[in-house]
Design an enzyme around this catalytic site. Structure first.
Site, short mmCIF file in Angstrom:
data_model
loop_
_atom_site.label_atom_id
_atom_site.label_comp_id
_atom_site.label_asym_id
_atom_site.label_seq_id
_atom_site.Cartn_x
_atom_site.Cartn_y
_atom_site.Cartn_z
N ASP A 48 2.32 14.49 2.33
CA ASP A 48 1.24 15.56 2.79
C ASP A 48 0.43 14.82 4.28
O ASP A 48 -0.10 16.06 4.98
CB ASP A 48 0.02 15.81 1.72
CG ASP A 48 -0.69 14.44 1.33
OD1 ASP A 48 0.15 13.61 0.92
OD2 ASP A 48 -1.77 14.37 1.27
N GLN A 102 1.85 -5.91 -3.61
CA GLN A 102 2.36 -5.88 -2.06
C GLN A 102 3.94 -5.17 -1.89
O GLN A 102 4.00 -3.94 -2.61
CB GLN A 102 2.78 -7.42 -1.63
CG GLN A 102 1.48 -8.14 -1.42
CD GLN A 102 0.95 -8.67 -2.59
OE1 GLN A 102 1.45 -9.34 -3.50
NE2 GLN A 102 -0.47 -8.34 -2.97
N LYS A 146 1.73 2.42 -5.09
CA LYS A 146 2.34 2.03 -6.24
C LYS A 146 1.42 2.47 -7.45
O LYS A 146 2.05 2.68 -8.54
CB LYS A 146 2.61 0.46 -6.21
CG LYS A 146 3.46 0.02 -5.03
CD LYS A 146 3.41 -1.29 -4.95
CE LYS A 146 2.38 -2.12 -4.39
NZ LYS A 146 1.86 -1.82 -2.86
N GLY A 147 0.12 2.16 -7.23
CA GLY A 147 -0.72 2.28 -8.36
C GLY A 147 -0.77 3.61 -8.86
O GLY A 147 -0.78 3.92 -10.16
N SER A 159 5.12 12.78 -3.57
CA SER A 159 3.70 12.60 -3.82
C SER A 159 2.97 13.50 -2.59
O SER A 159 3.25 13.10 -1.63
CB SER A 159 3.11 11.10 -4.05
OG SER A 159 1.76 11.24 -4.07
N ASN A 183 -5.15 -9.94 -3.86
CA ASN A 183 -4.87 -9.62 -2.45
C ASN A 183 -4.44 -8.15 -2.55
O ASN A 183 -4.45 -7.42 -1.74
CB ASN A 183 -3.99 -10.46 -1.73
CG ASN A 183 -2.56 -10.87 -2.69
OD1 ASN A 183 -2.56 -10.60 -3.92
ND2 ASN A 183 -1.68 -11.12 -1.90
N GLY A 224 -4.53 -4.28 -3.98
CA GLY A 224 -5.39 -3.16 -4.08
C GLY A 224 -4.76 -1.97 -4.47
O GLY A 224 -4.19 -1.17 -3.59
N HIS A 225 -4.67 -1.56 -5.75
CA HIS A 225 -4.26 -0.25 -6.24
C HIS A 225 -4.92 0.72 -6.50
O HIS A 225 -5.88 0.44 -7.25
CB HIS A 225 -3.03 -0.79 -7.40
CG HIS A 225 -1.81 -1.90 -7.00
ND1 HIS A 225 -1.09 -2.45 -7.77
CD2 HIS A 225 -1.70 -2.44 -5.84
CE1 HIS A 225 -0.35 -3.16 -7.15
NE2 HIS A 225 -0.78 -3.30 -5.86
N THR A 226 -4.71 1.84 -6.23
CA THR A 226 -5.78 2.78 -6.38
C THR A 226 -5.10 3.85 -7.47
O THR A 226 -4.13 4.19 -7.34
CB THR A 226 -5.82 3.69 -5.25
OG1 THR A 226 -6.25 2.85 -3.97
CG2 THR A 226 -7.16 4.78 -5.32
N ASP A 266 0.74 -1.17 -0.13
CA ASP A 266 -0.06 0.18 -0.11
C ASP A 266 0.89 1.34 0.02
O ASP A 266 0.40 2.29 0.60
CB ASP A 266 -1.06 -0.02 1.01
CG ASP A 266 -1.92 -1.30 1.15
OD1 ASP A 266 -2.24 -1.79 0.30
OD2 ASP A 266 -2.18 -1.76 2.16
P1 GDP Z 1 -1.02 0.61 -3.59
O1 GDP Z 1 -1.39 -0.86 -3.14
O2 GDP Z 1 0.55 0.43 -3.14
O3 GDP Z 1 -1.38 0.96 -5.00
O4 GDP Z 1 -1.56 1.56 -2.69
P2 GDP Z 1 -3.15 1.78 -2.15
O5 GDP Z 1 -3.94 2.10 -3.31
O6 GDP Z 1 -3.39 0.46 -1.50
O7 GDP Z 1 -3.22 3.07 -0.98
C1 GDP Z 1 -2.50 4.22 -1.38
C2 GDP Z 1 -3.56 5.19 -0.83
O8 GDP Z 1 -3.00 6.42 -0.77
C3 GDP Z 1 -4.91 5.23 -2.02
O9 GDP Z 1 -5.82 5.62 -1.51
C4 GDP Z 1 -4.25 6.59 -2.69
O10 GDP Z 1 -5.26 7.27 -3.51
C5 GDP Z 1 -3.67 7.20 -1.79
N1 GDP Z 1 -2.47 8.13 -2.19
C6 GDP Z 1 -1.46 7.93 -2.95
N2 GDP Z 1 -0.64 9.09 -3.01
C7 GDP Z 1 -1.05 9.76 -2.24
C8 GDP Z 1 -0.55 11.14 -1.48
O11 GDP Z 1 0.46 11.34 -2.03
N3 GDP Z 1 -1.10 11.57 -0.54
C9 GDP Z 1 -2.35 11.09 0.05
N4 GDP Z 1 -3.00 11.66 0.90
N5 GDP Z 1 -2.91 9.94 -0.51
C10 GDP Z 1 -2.08 9.28 -1.47
P1 IMO Z 2 -0.89 -3.99 -2.41
O1 IMO Z 2 -0.54 -4.78 -3.72
C1 IMO Z 2 -0.69 -4.65 1.97
C2 IMO Z 2 -0.84 -8.53 3.52
C3 IMO Z 2 -2.06 -9.29 4.39
C4 IMO Z 2 -1.46 -10.32 5.30
C5 IMO Z 2 -0.33 -10.70 4.29
C6 IMO Z 2 -0.80 -12.26 3.65
O2 IMO Z 2 -2.30 -3.29 -2.35
O3 IMO Z 2 0.17 -3.41 -1.69
P2 IMO Z 2 -2.27 -12.75 1.74
O4 IMO Z 2 -3.31 -12.62 1.55
O5 IMO Z 2 -1.40 -12.13 0.71
O6 IMO Z 2 -1.85 -14.28 2.07
O7 IMO Z 2 -1.98 -12.01 3.21
O8 IMO Z 2 0.01 -9.85 3.39
N1 IMO Z 2 -1.43 -8.07 2.26
C7 IMO Z 2 -0.79 -6.94 1.73
N2 IMO Z 2 -0.99 -5.76 2.76
N3 IMO Z 2 -0.94 -4.49 0.56
C8 IMO Z 2 -1.17 -5.62 -0.11
O9 IMO Z 2 -1.21 -5.43 -1.62
C9 IMO Z 2 -1.13 -6.85 0.49
N4 IMO Z 2 -1.41 -8.03 0.01
C10 IMO Z 2 -1.47 -8.85 0.97
O10 IMO Z 2 -2.65 -8.20 5.07
O11 IMO Z 2 -0.91 -9.50 6.18
MG MG Z 3 -2.96 -1.53 -1.86
#
Ligand code: GDP
Ligand code: IMO
Ligand code: MG
Length: 426
Positions: free
Chosen positions: A333, A224, A16-17, A413, A38, A40-42, A13
């Site tokens: 931020d 991940q 990366k998205g 960012s 598993n 979730g990229h935003t 999280d």
């Molecule tokens: P990923 O799994 O690595 O793609 O990340 P996620 O999407 O799970 O989580 C990142 C969250 O942070 C999302 O809700 C994005 O929209 C948000 N986000 C990304 N860059 C920024 C930033 O610079 N500032 C803030 N406040 N939110 C951000």
């Molecule tokens: P993105 O790509 C954050 C964590 C789970 C758990 C462990 C194992 O959005 O960054 P799994 O279902 O993969 O066997 O769970 O890994 N986990 C993540 N945590 N971001 C993710 O993906 C994750 N994918 C798995 O919460 O601790």
């Molecule tokens: Mg994510």
């Protein structure tokens, strides 16, 4: 750089998205190579937020080829759902998406096994996303009960399902689990999925080898984060794939020597979802402040993310492990309004100070973080367009992270939108 890899350097999280969507402009092909639904990229575009689980974050540019490569574990229902959702929103998903015929398929028994296994662990539960990821990778390594995408198109597919269902039902019965799988029902369901997915299925290894040999611009999208890597992360509190930089090659079939550049993605602080040690965790008002401001709730499971100070010991380890050339520092931020900020620069373990990341989880549980305190900044920075728009204390914070990790910060960012991005002149 023709071939670039984006890797999360923490516990996932890291946003990366957002970075992949931004870098897609400069690439022709975007590749997911490990993990599954598993992730979730935003991606935020024109004020709308899109959540992607399996489809690469390059999908918003129709001329870009998006590849789900061999190392991904594929839940066909989740992929079809994602295709339908994106199509409804006007995003093109057609021959611009290709799926490896070698990728392993997630079946209903994998969800059941994920649930049963994690529940058995009590306090030591990994806290998985319950998406069947670990059980599917287990069957891949075990071989005899595995199904790959290409197997769904072979004449013996029905027989294979019947054989596996028999074996799985025996295991569930032995565990006294209230699970009874129906081979016919599962075959009908997956046969229908296979028909719908057929236009996307291809030999992605051959496609990617042709691409890199022809110097095409390829972007690898890690899922991940490196601390969740099955071999090099905080085992056993990890995911079941190589989520550090080392996974790109194994998961895609592209030799490592073709990867010209690795960008390590880090949040300006640390978060973790699920179980496992987290030395800099702030299970207090500071952590709550970060969670609220950063909206730190799981994209997939909606669980509150555990929050804490930036851990430079862990991030330096994963930056080295992933071969990161530069860094993208995300969500800066979120730290506005803190009077002071802490960075963990070393660990104390049994009275000894170290900057090395422990290999055993029990040691990681016992370390005491050594913090350096930096002044914070009060002003909001979500409108900053250049490095000079940042308060001096924010610039200092960024510089210190770059120094501790031994890599330049190339991108900062300051908000979820693609416009809220500072490209730092190098
Ligand atoms: P990923 O799994 O690595 O793609 O990340 P996620 O999407 O799970 O989580 C990142 C969250 O942070 C999302 O809700 C994005 O929209 C948000 N986000 C990304 N860059 C920024 C930033 O610079 N500032 C803030 N406040 N939110 C951000
Ligand atoms: P993105 O790509 C954050 C964590 C789970 C758990 C462990 C194992 O959005 O960054 P799994 O279902 O993969 O066997 O769970 O890994 N986990 C993540 N945590 N971001 C993710 O993906 C994750 N994918 C798995 O919460 O601790
Ligand atoms: Mg994510």
């Amino acid at each position: 750089m023709p071939v670039t890899c984006v890797v999360g350097l923490q516990w996932g999280d890291e946003a990366k998205g957002k970075i992949v969507d931004l870098l897609t402009e400069r690439h022709e092909i975007v590749v997911r190579y490990q993990g599954g639904a598993n992730a979730g990229h935003t991606v935020v575009r024109d004020g709308r937020s899109y959540k992607l689980s399996l489809i690469p974050s390059g999908i918003f540019r129709p001329e870009v080829r998006c590849v789900i490569a061999t190392g991904v574990v594929l839940n066909p229902a989740a992929l079809l759902d994602e295709i339908d959702t994106l199509t409804k929103l006007g995003v093109k998903v057609a021959d611009n998406l290709i799926v490896s015929d070698r990728a392993h398929v997630i079946f209903p028994w994998h969800f059941e096994e994920d649930r049963l296994l994690d529940r058995q662990c009590g306090d030591e539960a990994i806290g998985t996303t319950l998406r069947g990821i670990g059980p599917c990778y287990s069957d891949k390594v075990g071989r005899s009960l595995a199904v790959r995408v290409g197997d769904m198109y072979r004449p013996d597919f029905r027989g294979r399902i019947e054989r596996i269902v028999r074996a799985k039902n025996e295991v569930f019965a032995a565990l006294s689990a209230d699970v009874r799988l129906d081979a016919q029902e599962i075959f009908d369901q997956y046969h229908a999925y296979a028909e719908r997915l057929a236009p996307h299925v291809a030999d992605t290894t051959a496609f990617l080898l042709d691409a890199v040999e022809a110097d095409r611009r390829v972007l690898f999208e890690g899922a991940q984060g490196a601390l969740l890597d099955i071999d090099h992360g905080t085992f056993p509190f990890v995911t079941s794939s190589n989520s550090s930089g080392v996974g790109a090659s194994a998961g895609s079939g592209v030799p490592g020597r073709y990867i010209d550049k690795v960008i390590g993605i880090i949040k300006a602080y640390n978060t973790r979802v699920g179980g496992g040690p987290f030395p800099t965790e702030q299970d207090n008002a500071t952590g709550e402040k970060i969670r609220r401001k950063g909206n730190e709730y799981g994209t997939v499971t909606k669980r509150p993310r555990r929050c804490g100070w930036f851990d430079a010991v862990a991030a330096r380890y994963t930056a080295r492990l992933s071969g990161a050339d530069s860094l993208a520092l995300m969500l800066l931020d979120v730290l506005s309004g803190m009077s002071e900020l802490k960075i963990c620069t070393a660990y104390e373990l049994d009275g000894r100070r170290t900057a090395d990341f422990p290999s055993h989880v029990d040691d990681l549980r016992r370390v005491v973080p050594v913090y350096e305190t930096l002044p914070g900044w009060q002003e909001e920075i979500d409108g900053a367009a250049t490095i000079d728009d940042l308060p001096p204390t924010a610039r200092k914070y960024v510089e210190r992270i770059a120094e501790l990790l031994g890599r330049p910060v190339e991108i900062i960012s300051v908000g979820p939108d693609r416009r809220q991005t500072i490209f730092v002149p190098q």
